[in-house]
Design a protein around this motif. Structure first.
Motif, PDB file in Angstrom:
ATOM      1  N   LEU A   5       0.853  -1.180   0.000  1.00 35.32           N
ATOM      2  CA  LEU A   5       0.000   0.000   0.000  1.00 35.32           C
ATOM      3  C   LEU A   5       0.882   1.221   0.000  1.00 35.32           C
ATOM      4  O   LEU A   5       1.639   1.451   0.934  1.00 35.32           O
ATOM      5  CB  LEU A   5      -0.894  -0.016   1.240  1.00 35.32           C
ATOM      6  N   PHE A   6       0.791   1.995  -1.055  1.00 38.10           N
ATOM      7  CA  PHE A   6       1.725   3.113  -1.243  1.00 38.10           C
ATOM      8  C   PHE A   6       0.948   4.412  -1.252  1.00 38.10           C
ATOM      9  O   PHE A   6       0.364   4.778  -2.239  1.00 38.10           O
ATOM     10  CB  PHE A   6       2.475   2.929  -2.557  1.00 38.10           C
ATOM     11  N   PHE A   7       0.895   5.101  -0.115  1.00 37.32           N
ATOM     12  CA  PHE A   7       0.265   6.400  -0.044  1.00 37.32           C
ATOM     13  C   PHE A   7       1.355   7.444  -0.108  1.00 37.32           C
ATOM     14  O   PHE A   7       2.216   7.512   0.763  1.00 37.32           O
ATOM     15  CB  PHE A   7      -0.526   6.553   1.263  1.00 37.32           C
ATOM     16  N   LEU A   8       1.341   8.241  -1.150  1.00 37.83           N
ATOM     17  CA  LEU A   8       2.364   9.251  -1.357  1.00 37.83           C
ATOM     18  C   LEU A   8       1.766  10.606  -1.061  1.00 37.83           C
ATOM     19  O   LEU A   8       0.705  10.931  -1.523  1.00 37.83           O
ATOM     20  CB  LEU A   8       2.842   9.203  -2.808  1.00 37.83           C
ATOM     21  N   SER A   9       2.448  11.379  -0.264  1.00 39.89           N
ATOM     22  CA  SER A   9       1.971  12.714   0.063  1.00 39.89           C
ATOM     23  C   SER A   9       3.160  13.647   0.042  1.00 39.89           C
ATOM     24  O   SER A   9       4.265  13.275   0.389  1.00 39.89           O
ATOM     25  CB  SER A   9       1.318  12.719   1.442  1.00 39.89           C
ATOM     26  N   ASP A 152      -1.280   0.599  -4.662  1.00 40.47           N
ATOM     27  CA  ASP A 152      -2.263   1.676  -4.598  1.00 40.47           C
ATOM     28  C   ASP A 152      -1.549   3.013  -4.586  1.00 40.47           C
ATOM     29  O   ASP A 152      -0.508   3.165  -3.961  1.00 40.47           O
ATOM     30  CB  ASP A 152      -3.106   1.579  -3.314  1.00 40.47           C
ATOM     31  N   PHE A 153      -2.123   3.980  -5.269  1.00 37.34           N
ATOM     32  CA  PHE A 153      -1.585   5.335  -5.249  1.00 37.34           C
ATOM     33  C   PHE A 153      -2.710   6.297  -4.904  1.00 37.34           C
ATOM     34  O   PHE A 153      -3.750   6.315  -5.557  1.00 37.34           O
ATOM     35  CB  PHE A 153      -0.988   5.711  -6.601  1.00 37.34           C
ATOM     36  N   GLY A 204      -6.344  13.486  -3.524  1.00 31.58           N
ATOM     37  CA  GLY A 204      -7.230  12.501  -2.917  1.00 31.58           C
ATOM     38  C   GLY A 204      -7.699  11.417  -3.859  1.00 31.58           C
ATOM     39  O   GLY A 204      -8.214  10.392  -3.405  1.00 31.58           O
ATOM     40  N   ASP A 205      -7.515  11.602  -5.172  1.00 34.12           N
ATOM     41  CA  ASP A 205      -7.881  10.549  -6.124  1.00 34.12           C
ATOM     42  C   ASP A 205      -7.030   9.309  -5.866  1.00 34.12           C
ATOM     43  O   ASP A 205      -5.840   9.411  -5.565  1.00 34.12           O
ATOM     44  CB  ASP A 205      -7.657  11.012  -7.566  1.00 34.12           C
ATOM     45  N   GLU A 206      -7.629   8.140  -5.999  1.00 34.26           N
ATOM     46  CA  GLU A 206      -6.915   6.883  -5.760  1.00 34.26           C
ATOM     47  C   GLU A 206      -6.878   6.036  -7.018  1.00 34.26           C
ATOM     48  O   GLU A 206      -7.862   5.941  -7.750  1.00 34.26           O
ATOM     49  CB  GLU A 206      -7.568   6.104  -4.622  1.00 34.26           C
TER      50      GLU A 206
END
Length: 274
Positions: A5-9, A152-153, A204-206
Motif C-alpha cells: 500500500l503506497f500512499f504518497l503525500s 495503490d496510489f 485525494g484521487d486513488e
C-alpha cells in the motif's frame, strides 16, 4: 489485505521564517509525476544476500514555480519506510536546463515515514524543477513461480499529468495488470512495459492496480543483461540518472500531445484569470 500500500503525500515548506505551509503551498505546483514499478529489476547495491525478489520503484516529478520570485526550499515526502527491507537507492534533482544532475543530501525519518531535502538550485519564476527518487523493498508476494503485487496510489495534490508504468522482468511470462491499461498507452519498451496515463488528477484521487506474472529465473534483469547496478561515489549520478532519464523520456514521448493540450488549457485559464 493488500501486500503493498503506497500512499504518497508531498508538501513544500519554503524557507521564509514568517511564512507557513498554508501561505506557500501554491508556490510550487505539480505539473507531471512519473512512477515506474520495476519488479526483480536490480538488487540494492548494498544487498549482501541475493536470495530475495527485489522491487525497485522510481518516481520522477516536475514542479513549476508559480510565484514571481525565485524559490529555494525544503521538500518533504512520506515514503513506505515500514515496508519489508525498505532502502533508498538514489535521490537527486536537476538544473533548470537539465544539463546537470545533482546527488542530494537527504534526511530519512523512518518513524515519521518521510524523506526531506533542500533544492539544489533556486527555481526561477515559471521555471520547472525536476527530481528523482529510487527506492527498494521486498514487497512482492511470492508463491513458487507465481509473483504478484498490489499497488495503490493516493494522489497527494492536483497533478497535471500522472504516468504509472509496470515493467516485466526478463524471462518472465504472462504478466497481467488489473485494470488492463488502454491499448494506446502500451507503447513503452514494447510489450515489456504496461503504462497508464491520467490527466488532471485531483488531490485525494486513488488509483489501484494488481500485477502478477510467472518467473522461474532468480537473477534480476540487470544481471541477465550484464548491467548490474553499481551505485558508488563516482558512478552514482550516472547510473541513477540513466533510470531517471529513461523514465522522463518515456513520459515525454508518451504524452507530448497530451501535455501540449494541458499546457494550452492552463494558458487559457491563466489568461482568463488576468
Amino acid at each position: 489485505m493488500k501486500k503493498y500500500l503506497f500512499f504518497l503525500s508531498m508538501f513544500f515548506v519554503l524557507m521564509f521564517p514568517m511564512n507557513g505551509y498554508a501561505e506557500n503551498q501554491g508556490v510550487l505546483s505539480i505539473e507531471e509525476l512519473s512512477i515506474h514499478i520495476m519488479p526483480e529489476y536490480a538488487y540494492h547495491p548494498n544487498d549482501q544476500k541475493k536470495d530475495h525478489a527485489p522491487l525497485l520503484i522510481g518516481y520522477q516529478g516536475t514542479m513549476i514555480n508559480n510565484s514571481k520570485v525565485p524559490q529555494k526550499g525544503q521538500i518533504e515526502i512520506p515514503l513506505p519506510t515500514k515496508e519489508k527491507n525498505f532502502r533508498i537507492g538514489y535521490i537527486g534533482d536537476y538544473s533548470s536546463n537539465l544539463s546537470k544532475a545533482y546527488k542530494i543530501e537527504y534526511v530519512l525519518d523512518r518513524e515519521e515515514k518521510t524523506i526531506s531535502w533542500t533544492t539544489s538550485e533556486e527555481i526561477g519564476p515559471n521555471e520547472r524543477y525536476k527530481f528523482v527518487i529510487e527506492f527498494f523493498t521486498d514487497s512482492l508476494m511470492i508463491k513458487k513461480e507465481k509473483k504478484s503485487l498490489a499497488y495503490d496510489f493516493k494522489s497527494f495534490a492536483d497533478i497535471g499529468l500522472l504516468h504509472i508504468s509496470f515493467t516485466q522482468p526478463e524471462k518472465a511470462k504472462n504478466m497481467k495488470l488489473t485494470p488492463a491499461p488502454k491499448e494506446n498507452q502500451n507503447h513503452a519498451e514494447g510489450d515489456k512495459t504496461l503504462s497508464y496515463l491520467f490527466q488532471d488528477v485531483k488531490a485525494g484521487d486513488e488509483k489501484e492496480f494488481k500485477m502478477k506474472y510467472d518467473r522461474k529465473e532468480t537473477k534480476p534483469t540487470t544481471e541477465l543483461n550484464n548491467n548490474p547496478v553499481n551505485i558508488d561515489e563516482k558512478k552514482e549520478t550516472k547510473n541513477a540518472t540513466h533510470l531517471a532519464v529513461g523514465a522522463f523520456g518515456g513520459v515525454t514521448v508518451l504524452s507530448a500531445g497530451t501535455m501540449a493540450i494541458l499546457l494550452k488549457k492552463r494558458k487559457r485559464k491563466q489568461s482568463t484569470g488576468d
